[in-house]
Design an enzyme around this catalytic site. Structure first.
Site, mmCIF file in Angstrom:
data_model
loop_
_atom_site.group_PDB
_atom_site.id
_atom_site.type_symbol
_atom_site.label_atom_id
_atom_site.label_comp_id
_atom_site.label_asym_id
_atom_site.label_seq_id
_atom_site.Cartn_x
_atom_site.Cartn_y
_atom_site.Cartn_z
ATOM 1 C CD GLN A 130 -2.783 -1.019 2.520
ATOM 2 O OE1 GLN A 130 -2.625 -1.983 3.255
ATOM 3 N NE2 GLN A 130 -3.588 -0.019 2.838
ATOM 4 C CG PHE A 149 -8.387 -5.325 3.694
ATOM 5 C CD1 PHE A 149 -9.535 -4.606 3.383
ATOM 6 C CD2 PHE A 149 -8.137 -6.509 3.008
ATOM 7 C CE1 PHE A 149 -10.415 -5.054 2.401
ATOM 8 C CE2 PHE A 149 -9.008 -6.956 2.019
ATOM 9 C CZ PHE A 149 -10.146 -6.229 1.719
ATOM 10 C CD GLU A 177 -0.024 2.753 6.408
ATOM 11 O OE1 GLU A 177 -1.228 2.497 6.588
ATOM 12 O OE2 GLU A 177 0.550 3.722 6.931
ATOM 13 N NE ARG A 186 -7.436 7.390 11.511
ATOM 14 C CZ ARG A 186 -8.110 8.301 10.798
ATOM 15 N NH1 ARG A 186 -9.417 8.332 10.816
ATOM 16 N NH2 ARG A 186 -7.473 9.171 10.056
ATOM 17 C CG PHE A 229 -5.032 3.390 10.756
ATOM 18 C CD1 PHE A 229 -4.102 3.755 11.726
ATOM 19 C CD2 PHE A 229 -4.561 3.042 9.501
ATOM 20 C CE1 PHE A 229 -2.737 3.779 11.442
ATOM 21 C CE2 PHE A 229 -3.199 3.062 9.204
ATOM 22 C CZ PHE A 229 -2.290 3.434 10.179
ATOM 23 C CD GLU A 251 -9.440 3.340 7.069
ATOM 24 O OE1 GLU A 251 -9.416 4.547 6.765
ATOM 25 O OE2 GLU A 251 -8.631 2.816 7.847
HETATM 26 N N1 MTE Z 1 -11.313 -2.554 -0.415
HETATM 27 C C1 MTE Z 1 -10.734 -3.617 -1.020
HETATM 28 N N2 MTE Z 1 -11.445 -4.299 -1.939
HETATM 29 N N3 MTE Z 1 -9.472 -4.023 -0.702
HETATM 30 C C2 MTE Z 1 -8.727 -3.376 0.257
HETATM 31 O O1 MTE Z 1 -7.585 -3.751 0.525
HETATM 32 N N4 MTE Z 1 -8.657 -1.548 1.916
HETATM 33 C C3 MTE Z 1 -9.457 -0.691 2.775
HETATM 34 C C4 MTE Z 1 -10.472 0.110 1.958
HETATM 35 N N5 MTE Z 1 -11.205 -0.756 1.072
HETATM 36 C C5 MTE Z 1 -9.318 -2.248 0.926
HETATM 37 C C6 MTE Z 1 -10.622 -1.848 0.521
HETATM 38 C C7 MTE Z 1 -8.682 0.231 3.562
HETATM 39 S S1 MTE Z 1 -7.996 -0.297 5.010
HETATM 40 C C8 MTE Z 1 -8.514 1.539 3.192
HETATM 41 S S2 MTE Z 1 -7.673 2.621 4.156
HETATM 42 C C9 MTE Z 1 -9.061 2.047 1.937
HETATM 43 O O2 MTE Z 1 -9.743 1.056 1.196
HETATM 44 C C10 MTE Z 1 -7.895 2.620 1.124
HETATM 45 O O3 MTE Z 1 -8.268 3.042 -0.130
HETATM 46 P P1 MTE Z 1 -9.024 4.437 -0.394
HETATM 47 O O4 MTE Z 1 -8.246 5.503 0.308
HETATM 48 O O5 MTE Z 1 -8.995 4.557 -1.857
HETATM 49 O O6 MTE Z 1 -10.401 4.295 0.161
HETATM 50 MO MO1 MOS Z 2 -6.405 1.447 5.866
HETATM 51 S S1 MOS Z 2 -6.230 0.491 7.666
HETATM 52 O O1 MOS Z 2 -6.002 3.033 6.558
HETATM 53 O O2 MOS Z 2 -4.967 0.926 5.082
#
Ligand code: MTE
Ligand code: MOS
Length: 678
Positions: free
Chosen positions: A138, A169, A173, A226, A260, A614
């Site tokens: 990420q 997810f 990161e 957070r 988070f 999230e």
């Molecule tokens: N959706 C899918 N399909 N796969 C992922 O890994 N990560 C989540 C969310 N949705 C994720 C997901 C997390 S933890 C975050 S922080 C956000 O997507 C990150 O992407 P965005 O900033 O574009 O929403």
């Molecule tokens: Mo999402 S836990 O901020 O990658």
């Protein structure tokens, strides 16, 4: 075999504090820590060679839980935080409070459980002076940074590319970067490619919060922060005091997971709401409504709520799920069934959008228009299934007024957009969307004199005409989120750009004799402003809800500890689908309705939209509290009416034992509640 002595640069790495060794040099602080990597010409040979490695350990005392960490004063250095509003002590002493309730909430961890595990491919170029890699991360920027550090190379000679990842997810990161850094050492030294994979009315709140970071700090401090900033969920509390600290334990380093830390802060809030309701013999929904924040409310960290749609979201859901009727139907069912019970709950949420660390709220993009009218977009964000590239491509397409099929996003790469923040905190479509729009507008402004001179029949024709006139058709776009910032020294500020509000209603049925449960209904309303792409957003909501359901009710990590001698202390027992239950088809609510609030444009983000990734995860707590509601009915039949604890996750084992009856009576002491190993 390559070990710490072989590392050309620094062996100590980490995203915030460099407290983690790439290869353990003296002491191994958790089960599974990397000591070295074996390099071979085939996978089989590598496995054979690895088996030849003999390691002799001397076993040292280990700290494995938050409880142990607090007892032994084992914390990561300088990780104490506090937040304050009003004066909690004098409020408690003043006699204004009719009741003061004390309690403890324990929350389990969750596996990221990917389809695609962490993987990376590293190779050297130009005689070994530069290093390139493709990684499932990420944060290509962090991966680049770690590799440059362990190899002692300048950032400009290290390039990390990410096409897309099979789920992030939060787990990719930082943790993925360690894998890449480990692979980079032999690759650099051997100058050969190396690949690695692995598998009432509230008056005052006084809260102490601890999280289990494991053997390195990683991003656990930010997770704690957070959680502290979301400990109010959606409630107005005049006096607040929160103290938080990060525990050091001998578990493999924990990291971020969707939300988070916010869901952890909010679930504690909903636990005390539920407790107050039980003590006052009222419905939790009444207590919630009586304490809602609203437009202009000031949070415990000093941010004033603007554009607060909580009331609208709540009212719309309450009407659509017909809470009153649902309650009556559940009561009726429960009075005519002894061993099956139904329960309902309606839970709100408010999720702050922005990185709390101000500098991360910046985004870069590169937009290139070609003479055939196609557009290549690169931006700092990573596609991980959340639909970011689709949303960003839509923004470019609408800006140039061309079909979506003319816009292509190839990959994320540190040599196209430098210094990018990790793709996390849900704000990527906000910030990368805005950065891309900025680049498109620059190009449009340069095209404008040509466009206004002739009428071109297509964008391709216009692009070709601009080329002919020597117009630069490539632009770097940039965006910063304005007016955010937070000062932990005083514990005040406006860390968030805006909030995403939502609410969910759930109805469950439990089998009180087996502890099994089923979600009969889940209704969700979320405010996403003017959604950039409702199909993607509804998918995000459904996915987050089910992932949250796993965390709240199914997934439990079991570690070997002093009590469970059958597995080595500090080893994870539940490391696969045979022992660790993730949601499956059967766990999807029988009726599952998701709707987006209408007519609420958000002036704070791109095209009046809101971040989605999230925020919906926490809404699955409605299932958790519906389960608890059903358990209350079961206990009431057996003559138990007082409050009782229910740790998260509400697994069948825990549900069964909480349904106190003549069968569980012999075990029904406080101590027998199936304890979490947190
Ligand atoms: N959706 C899918 N399909 N796969 C992922 O890994 N990560 C989540 C969310 N949705 C994720 C997901 C997390 S933890 C975050 S922080 C956000 O997507 C990150 O992407 P965005 O900033 O574009 O929403
Ligand atoms: Mo999402 S836990 O901020 O990658």
């Amino acid at each position: 075999m390559f070990m710490w002595k072989d590392v050309p640069g620094e062996n100590e790495i980490g995203p915030v504090v460099k407290d983690e060794e790439l290869f353990a040099s003296k002491i191994v602080t958790c089960v599974g820590q990397i000591i070295g990597v074996v390099v071979a010409d085939s996978h089989e040979n590598a496995k054979l060679a690895a088996r030849k490695v003999q390691i002799v350990y001397e076993e040292l005392p280990a700290i494995l839980s938050i409880r142990d960490a607090i007892k032994s004063n084992s914390f990561h250095p300088n990780t104490e935080r506090s937040l304050m509003k009003g004066d909690v002590e004098s409020c408690f002493m003043s006699g204004m409070c009719d009741r003061i309730i004390e309690g403890e909430v324990q929350i389990g961890g969750q596996e990221h459980f990917y389809f695609e595990s962490n993987s990376s491919l590293v190779w050297t170029i130009d005689g070994g002076n530069e290093i390139h890699m493709i990684c499932s991360t990420q944060s290509p920027e962090k991966t680049q940074g770690y590799v440059a550090r362990v190899l002692d190379l300048p950032l400009s000679k290290v390039v990390c590319k990410t096409k897309r990842i099979g789920g992030g997810f939060g787990g990719k990161e930082t943790r993925s970067s360690f894998i890449t850094a480990a692979a980079s050492v032999p690759s650099f030294l051997l100058k050969r490619p190396v690949g690695i994979t692995n598998g009432g009315k509230l008056l005052a709140l006084d809260l102490e919060l601890y999280n289990n970071a494991g053997n390195s700090l990683d991003v656990s401090f930010a997770v704690l922060e957070r959680a502290m900033l979301h400990a109010d969920n959606v409630y107005d509390i005049p006096h607040v005091k929160i103290r938080g600290q990060v525990c050091y334990t001998n578990l493999p380093s924990n990291t971020a997971f969707r939300g988070f830390g916010a869901p952890q802060g909010m679930i504690i809030a909903e636990n005390w709401i539920q407790r107050i309701a039980m003590e006052l013999k009222k419905r939790p929904e009444e207590i919630r409504e009586a304490n809602f924040q609203s437009e202009g409310s000031v949070t415990h960290y000093g941010q004033q709520l603007q554009g607060c749609t909580l009331g609208k979201v709540w009212d719309e859901l309450k009407a659509s799920c017909d809470l009153h009727k649902a309650r009556e139907a559940v009561n009726k069912f429960n009075s005519s069934n002894r061993w099956k019970k139904r329960g309902i709950a309606m839970v709100p949420t408010k999720f702050g959008i922005a990185f709390i660390l101000k500098c991360l709220n910046q985004a870069g993009a590169l937009v290139q228009v070609y003479t055939d009218g196609t557009v290549l977009v690169t931006h700092g964000g990573v596609e991980m299934g959340q639909g970011l590239h689709t949303k960003v491509a839509q923004i470019a397409a609408s800006s140039f007024n061309i079909p979506l099929s003319s816009v292509f996003i190839s990959e994320t790469s540190t040599d196209k957009v430098p210094n990018a923040s990790p793709t996390s905190a849900s704000a990527s479509s906000d910030i990368y969307g805005a950065a891309v729009l900025n680049a498109c507008e620059q190009i449009k402004a340069r095209m404008e004199p040509i466009a206004s001179k002739h009428k071109h029949s297509s964008f391709a024709e216009l692009a070709a005409a601009c080329y002919w006139e020597r117009i630069d058709l490539s632009a770097h776009g940039f965006h910063i989120t304005p007016d955010t910032g937070f000062d932990w020294k005083i514990g005040k500020g406006s860390p968030f750009n805006y909030y995403t509000y939502g609410a969910a209603f759930a109805e469950v049925e439990i089998d009180t004799l087996t502890g099994d449960f089923h979600t009969r209904t889940a209704d969700i309303v979320l405010d996403l402003g003017h959604s950039l792409n409702p199909a993607i957003d509804v998918g995000q909501i459904e996915g987050a809800f089910i992932q949250g359901l796993g965390w709240f009710a199914l997934e439990e990590l079991k570690w070997g500890d002093a009590e469970h001698k059958w597995i080595r202390p500090g080893s994870l027992y539940t490391c696969g689908p045979g022992t660790y239950k993730i949601p499956s088809l059967n766990d999807i609510p029988l009726r599952f309705n998701v709707s987006l609030l209408k007519g609420v444009p958000n002036p704070k983000a791109i095209h009046s939209s809101k971040a989605v990734g999230e925020p919906p995860l926490f809404l699955a707590s409605s299932v958790f509290f519906a389960i608890k509601d059903a358990i209350i009915a079961a206990r009431s039949d057996a003559g138990y009416d007082g409050w009782f604890p229910l740790d998260n996750p509400a697994t069948p084992e825990r549900i069964r034992m909480a349904c106190a009856d003549e069968f569980t009576k012999p075990f029904a002491s406080e101590d027998f509640w199936p304890k979490l190993s947190v």
